[in-house]
Design a protein around this motif. Structure first.
Motif, short mmCIF file in Angstrom:
data_model
loop_
_atom_site.label_atom_id
_atom_site.label_comp_id
_atom_site.label_asym_id
_atom_site.label_seq_id
_atom_site.Cartn_x
_atom_site.Cartn_y
_atom_site.Cartn_z
N GLY A 58 -3.89 -0.86 10.09
CA GLY A 58 -3.20 -2.06 9.62
C GLY A 58 -2.51 -1.81 8.29
N HIS A 59 -3.16 -1.03 7.44
CA HIS A 59 -2.60 -0.68 6.13
C HIS A 59 -1.30 0.12 6.30
CE1 HIS A 59 -2.33 1.21 2.15
NE2 HIS A 59 -2.35 2.39 2.76
N VAL A 60 -1.27 1.02 7.25
CA VAL A 60 -0.07 1.82 7.50
C VAL A 60 1.12 0.91 7.84
CG1 VAL A 60 0.94 3.36 9.25
CG2 VAL A 60 -1.20 3.99 8.11
N PHE A 140 6.32 9.19 5.64
CA PHE A 140 5.46 10.24 5.08
C PHE A 140 4.07 9.68 4.78
CE2 PHE A 140 9.56 12.41 3.48
CZ PHE A 140 9.73 13.01 4.72
N HIS A 141 4.01 8.42 4.34
CA HIS A 141 2.72 7.77 4.12
C HIS A 141 1.93 7.71 5.43
CE1 HIS A 141 0.32 3.94 3.89
NE2 HIS A 141 -0.04 4.47 2.72
N GLU A 142 2.62 7.41 6.52
CA GLU A 142 1.94 7.35 7.82
C GLU A 142 1.45 8.74 8.23
OE1 GLU A 142 3.73 4.68 10.49
OE2 GLU A 142 2.28 5.04 12.09
N MET A 144 0.47 11.03 6.21
CA MET A 144 -0.72 11.34 5.40
C MET A 144 -1.94 10.58 5.91
SD MET A 144 0.71 11.77 1.50
CE MET A 144 2.20 10.81 1.46
N HIS A 145 -1.74 9.34 6.32
CA HIS A 145 -2.88 8.60 6.86
C HIS A 145 -3.31 9.14 8.22
CE1 HIS A 145 -4.08 5.51 4.03
NE2 HIS A 145 -2.81 5.42 3.66
N ALA A 146 -2.38 9.70 8.99
CA ALA A 146 -2.78 10.33 10.26
C ALA A 146 -3.72 11.49 9.98
CB ALA A 146 -1.54 10.81 11.02
N PRO A 397 8.85 4.21 -7.48
CA PRO A 397 8.52 2.82 -7.08
C PRO A 397 7.12 2.68 -6.50
CG PRO A 397 10.77 3.32 -6.47
CD PRO A 397 10.19 4.60 -6.99
N TYR A 398 6.68 3.62 -5.69
CA TYR A 398 5.31 3.59 -5.16
C TYR A 398 4.39 4.12 -6.27
CZ TYR A 398 1.37 4.95 -2.08
OH TYR A 398 0.13 5.14 -1.50
N LYS A 399 4.11 3.24 -7.21
CA LYS A 399 3.52 3.70 -8.46
C LYS A 399 2.05 4.08 -8.36
CE LYS A 399 2.68 -0.95 -10.42
NZ LYS A 399 2.94 -1.73 -9.19
FE LIG Z 1 -2.04 4.38 1.92
#
Ligand SMILES: [Fe+2]
Length: 450
Positions: A58-60, A140-142, A144-146, A397-399
């Motif tokens: 859900g966070h992704v 890229f965030h997704e 990393m979560h994978a 921005p993604y601080k």
């Molecule tokens: Fe995250």
């Protein structure tokens, strides 16, 4: 099983259609990583090192909505309570098991709704550089979560995930056996030089912690051609390495005692004396020429002291991976160890390709200029260096990505077999606290003297 696109790229193509393909493919991997889990496994036990998978997926989606819809386009969120549920900067880690999360079905529906909205906008709105950035960031965030979901499955002893074929999957490698190569002994000498550490502005996506390339003077050093193997690490264990304080730093010894560590966390010794290694939900005989993996920075440090070696600094690691002579007495940098062309299956064990680690002597086509092997893929490699900002650091921005973690993490380099090829490059800095043993992390060593 996911396979890399045989025509995989250094950077994602930046048309709306190609971005959409990448977002859809990344989501299919995320869903495959939880599809076979029972409802109770989707929550799992509370551990400091993992998230509840139901929260994580859900966070992704929440993160994708935050950047690609709310931030970029000013659109209202799908759920008014989205931030209260899924904002990792606001929801304390140990409370994530107590949240009243939507059900699996509702979570999957929310994820699809958000992805559909993103894809609709991608198709209907002209794509500028800012829009590319704020679609690549959640992509890229997704990725990393994978990878995090994969080590969560390893941590909990869930089965190896079986990922579906996806658009662009490379059928040629889908059934190929894991490459072999045995051990690879020896060091290479890297001469002294002024090296530009970090990413150079060239229009590629880059996270703030890689900015920007800056000169560092690196004395000559000798670095191992390959990562430390299971056989080499077993010699340390069998020599009583975990029982002798002399090999451990003060912090490392304290960690060892508190963790009751007697050997790498997933190793088990049979009555016969043979070592087994737990791989997801089953045990296999320890393969001698695979890299040692799932070791903490403290364990790597102790091994080095026992072996009369040391960990490379991150500048040494990046130089060994990236530098090649420019022909005028200076060094130029390669994007990947083998050059500037994107990874292929002969270069690196990335993208879940081998369903696990391969022998450290495999994949010679991926060697760096100096002859170091597998600096990309297979296992993350701990370095000696603390995760600190580069000179002139400015937060992006993604601080919450880098800044909160400076000072008490160690830098890892190179990516593992679960890392996506589109994500990784020579300048990429990963970071974990030195006690972490759940990550696919190993290490290579340097000689004490060049
Ligand atoms: Fe995250």
């Amino acid at each position: 099983m996911i396979r890399p696109d045989s025509k995989s790229r250094t950077e994602p193509r930046t048309s709306a259609a190609s971005l959409a393909d990448l977002l859809v493919e990344a989501r299919s991997v995320t869903l495959d990583l939880v599809a076979d889990l029972a409802d109770e496994q989707l929550v799992g036990p509370m551990l400091r090192i993992v998230n509840p998978p139901l929260w994580e997926i859900g966070h992704v989606a929440w993160f994708q909505e935050r950047w690609a819809l709310s931030h970029l386009r000013g659109l209202a969120p799908s759920r008014p309570d989205g931030d209260a549920l899924y904002d990792s900067a606001a929801v304390a880690h140990d409370t994530r098991w107590d949240l009243l999360l939507p059900s699996r079905q509702a979570t999957l529906a929310l994820m699809q709704e958000i992805l559909d909205r993103v894809l609709d906008r991608l198709r209907s709105t002209p794509l500028d550089d800012e829009a590319v950035y704020f679609h690549l960031l959640p992509l890229f965030h997704e990725y990393m979560h994978a990878e995090a979901l994969a080590y969560t499955r390893q941590t909990h002893g869930y089965p190896l995930p079986l990922l579906s074929p996806h658009p662009g999957a490379n059928a040629d490698t889908a059934t190929a056996p894991a490459p072999t190569g045995g051990p690879l002994a020896g060091d290479v000498l890297v001469p002294s030089g002024r090296f530009l550490l970090g990413a150079t502005p060239d229009g590629s996506f880059v996270f703030d912690n890689e900015k920007w390339a800056h000169p560092v003077d690196v004395p000559p050093f000798r670095i191992a051609r390959a990562a430390v193997t299971n056989a080499e690490f077993a010699a340390f264990v069998d020599d009583g390495g975990y029982a002798r304080e002399r090999w451990w730093s003060a912090a490392g010894w304290q960690w060892r005692q508190q963790a009751h560590a007697e050997h790498p966390v997933y190793w088990e010794r049979e009555v016969s004396g043979r070592w087994l290694h737990r791989r997801f939900d089953h045990h296999v005989a320890l393969e001698p020429h695979l890299p040692v993996v799932h070791v903490s920075w403290y364990e790597a440090e102790a091994y080095c002291r026992w072996a009369g070696r040391r960990l490379p600094t991150e500048a040494e690691w990046e130089m060994a991976a990236a530098a090649e002579p420019a022909g005028d007495g200076t060094w130029r940098k390669r994007r990947f160890p083998w050059g500037d062309t994107p990874a292929t299956p002969t270069h690196a064990n990335l993208d879940w390709r081998a369903r696990g680690c391969v022998e450290v002597g495999a994949l010679p086509a991926g060697d760096s200029y100096f002859g170091c092997r597998q600096m990309m893929g297979n296992v993350w490699e701990w370095t000696a260096t603390d995760f600190d900002p580069y000179p002139g650091f400015a937060v992006d921005p993604y601080k919450e990505y880098s800044q909160p973690w400076f000072g008490n993490h160690k830098v890892l380099r190179g990516g593992a077999w679960t890392t996506r090829a589109l994500l990784i490059r020579n300048t990429w800095r990963n970071f974990y606290t030195p006690d972490r043993r759940d990550v696919w992390a190993g290490f290579r060593t340097c000689a004490l003297f060049a």
